[in-house]
Scaffold this motif. Structure first.
Motif, short mmCIF file in Angstrom:
data_model
loop_
_atom_site.label_atom_id
_atom_site.label_comp_id
_atom_site.label_asym_id
_atom_site.label_seq_id
_atom_site.Cartn_x
_atom_site.Cartn_y
_atom_site.Cartn_z
N GLY A 99 12.20 -40.40 -3.60
CA GLY A 99 13.33 -41.29 -3.75
C GLY A 99 13.37 -42.45 -2.78
N ALA A 100 12.38 -42.55 -1.90
CA ALA A 100 12.33 -43.66 -0.95
C ALA A 100 11.94 -44.95 -1.67
CB ALA A 100 11.33 -43.37 0.17
N SER A 101 12.57 -46.05 -1.31
CA SER A 101 12.35 -47.33 -1.98
C SER A 101 11.34 -48.17 -1.21
CB SER A 101 13.66 -48.11 -2.12
OG SER A 101 14.57 -47.41 -2.94
N TYR A 102 10.53 -48.92 -1.95
CA TYR A 102 9.52 -49.81 -1.38
C TYR A 102 9.47 -51.10 -2.19
CZ TYR A 102 7.89 -45.47 0.80
OH TYR A 102 7.81 -44.29 1.51
N LEU A 103 8.76 -52.07 -1.64
CA LEU A 103 8.50 -53.33 -2.32
C LEU A 103 7.02 -53.42 -2.65
CD1 LEU A 103 10.57 -55.76 -0.05
CD2 LEU A 103 11.35 -54.41 -2.00
N THR A 104 6.68 -54.04 -3.77
CA THR A 104 5.28 -54.19 -4.13
C THR A 104 5.11 -55.38 -5.05
OG1 THR A 104 3.34 -53.02 -5.02
CG2 THR A 104 5.42 -52.71 -6.18
N ARG A 105 3.87 -55.88 -5.09
CA ARG A 105 3.49 -56.91 -6.07
C ARG A 105 2.57 -56.33 -7.13
NH1 ARG A 105 5.48 -62.37 -5.70
NH2 ARG A 105 3.43 -63.10 -6.35
N ALA A 106 2.26 -55.04 -7.02
CA ALA A 106 1.35 -54.38 -7.96
C ALA A 106 2.12 -53.99 -9.21
CB ALA A 106 0.72 -53.15 -7.32
N GLY A 107 1.89 -54.71 -10.31
CA GLY A 107 2.64 -54.49 -11.53
C GLY A 107 1.86 -53.79 -12.62
N ASN A 108 0.85 -53.01 -12.27
CA ASN A 108 0.05 -52.32 -13.29
C ASN A 108 0.76 -51.02 -13.69
OD1 ASN A 108 -0.37 -51.44 -10.68
ND2 ASN A 108 -2.56 -51.10 -10.91
N PHE A 109 1.80 -51.17 -14.51
CA PHE A 109 2.64 -50.04 -14.90
C PHE A 109 2.17 -49.42 -16.21
CE2 PHE A 109 5.46 -52.78 -12.37
CZ PHE A 109 5.83 -51.88 -11.39
N VAL A 110 2.35 -48.11 -16.28
CA VAL A 110 2.10 -47.36 -17.51
C VAL A 110 3.24 -46.36 -17.67
CG1 VAL A 110 -0.42 -47.58 -17.42
CG2 VAL A 110 0.69 -45.64 -16.31
N VAL A 111 3.38 -45.81 -18.87
CA VAL A 111 4.42 -44.81 -19.11
C VAL A 111 3.92 -43.45 -18.63
CG1 VAL A 111 5.79 -43.64 -20.87
CG2 VAL A 111 5.33 -46.09 -21.08
N ASP A 112 4.68 -42.84 -17.73
CA ASP A 112 4.32 -41.51 -17.25
C ASP A 112 4.55 -40.48 -18.35
OD1 ASP A 112 3.75 -39.57 -14.97
OD2 ASP A 112 5.74 -38.89 -15.58
N GLY A 113 3.54 -39.66 -18.60
CA GLY A 113 3.60 -38.73 -19.71
C GLY A 113 4.66 -37.65 -19.54
#
Length: 403
Positions: A99-113
């Protein structure tokens, strides 16, 4: 000059170049890591006070690591509609499993099964504001009200009809209806119109059209299961050109559904046959089959019938000094006192960039520059080792004088 100082200085120089080569190694290994920000080693001198005794005390060199977080990498197109790139300033807000929040520029998202959440290659879940209860009211300097982006929560949806239209031509040659004529059936012409109720069931409405005068038609809508109760009616009047002059709309109360506004303003009364057509919005229950992103960060759920509905809105976070963010494993960053607190906004607002779906921001590492830096560091490291070896030989010579 102290010979011990020579050894110390040589070791300091070798340690500094070792740090520099370490940053080069990290940069090169992440040259193809989505959204990675290169690290560089900067040096500053540490001098010792030699006094006025004619002897020089050599100092050392201090290493400072600088991360080019604000330097953007090139954006390339991909084949996935869930890949996201930020064109301009800003960061995605993501969370880890704890639940810890972070910042990122990595936008390679997929749907978790398992969860259905959008997760990037580092295993971090994209955060956004739910739009199911209307427009979001974000906390400007916090992320506590963000939720995992998961369009699967939209589930199946039935959309009841609220608008319909009847168009086409009513025959000018049709006689005015005479209820007392032999074989009178109560209307001039009858058609049906399909609409949908609140649970997505199709409802067939009977539409009875009666020509009451030369340029006037009466429209009545019925439920076939209850033909004695009118659900709505309208009197449509045509002008001398066969165009609707009045009564071109009515409201129909659909059983177990919404009130449907029926538009009849496109009707004509011209010479020829009856030729009518009808349309209505709404649909039977449909499931979510895909996701689409808008430039402003809106996440749309795509249903099997091709319609889409806004489900989430992805914010962009920013800080006053991005280069002072602290990197963490997984290509994410946390805030520091030097970076400033997180400020939350939306794409295209407050100097933030826009989102581009089907694209990824690549690493900002230039491999040729890193190789050049590596060669420079290797040369300087070797020179410092020579200094150390020379100092060691001089120290041995000094010790041999005692013998």
């Amino acid at each position: 000059m102290s010979l011990i100082g020579v050894l110390r200085t040589g070791v300091s120089g070798m340690n500094a170049q070792s740090n520099r080569i370490s940053t080069v190694a990290e940069n090169i290994q992440n040259a193809n890591t989505t959204g990675y920000k290169r690290t560089s080693a900067e040096f500053s001198s540490l001098l010792l006070d030699s006094g006025d005794v004619g002897a020089y005390n050599s100092g050392a060199v201090d290493t400072k690591l600088r991360r080019a977080i604000s330097e953007r990498g090139p954006i390339t197109s991909t084949n996935s509609d869930k890949d996201l790139a930020i064109q301009g300033n800003g960061f995605f807000v993501v969370r880890d499993e704890s639940g810890a929040s972070y910042l990122t520029r990595a936008g390679n998202f997929v749907v978790d099964g398992k969860s259905g959440n959008l997760v990037n290659a580092g295993g971090f879940t994209l955060q956004g504001y739910s739009l199911t209860n209307g427009s979001p009211n974000p906390v400007l300097n916090g992320v506590a009200d963000l939720k995992p982006v998961n369009v699967g929560v939209m589930g199946q949806e039935a959309r009841p009809s609220t608008n319909a239209a009847i168009s086409g031509n009513l025959s000018y040659e049709a006689p005015v209806y005479d209820p007392n004529a032999a074989g009178a059936i109560g209307y001039t012409k009858k058609n049906s119109l399909k609409v949908y109720d609140n649970v997505g069931q199709p409802v067939i409405l009977d539409v009875q059209m009666t020509k009451t005068s030369t340029n006037t038609w009466s429209f009545k809508f019925f439920d076939p299961a209850n033909p004695n109760t009118s659900l709505g009616s309208s009197t449509v009047t045509f002008d001398g050109n066969g165009k609707v002059s009045s009564g071109g709309s009515t409201n129909v109360a659909v059983p177990n559904g919404r009130t449907v506004a029926v538009d009849m303003s496109s009707l004509t009364q011209l010479s020829g046959d009856h030729a009518l057509s009808g349309t209505a919005d709404g649909s039977a229950p449909t499931a979510v089959t895909g996701t689409a992103f808008g430039d402003d960060g809106t996440v749309y759920a795509i249903y099997s019938d091709g319609t889409r509905k806004a489900a989430f809105k992805v914010p962009l976070a920013d800080v006053a000094s991005p280069n002072n963010l602290t990197p963490r494993a997984g290509n994410v960053f946390t805030t520091t006192n030097e970076s400033g607190d997180v400020q939350i906004g939306f794409a295209g607002q407050g100097g933030r960039g826009t989102l581009k779906a089907g694209s990824l921001e690549q690493s900002n590492v230039d491999v040729s520059t890193e190789l050049t830096t590596m060669i420079e560091s290797q040369t300087v490291y070797t020179a410092n080792s020579k200094v150390f070896m020379t100092g060691n030989e001089l120290l041995e010579t000094l010790m041999n004088l005692k013998r």
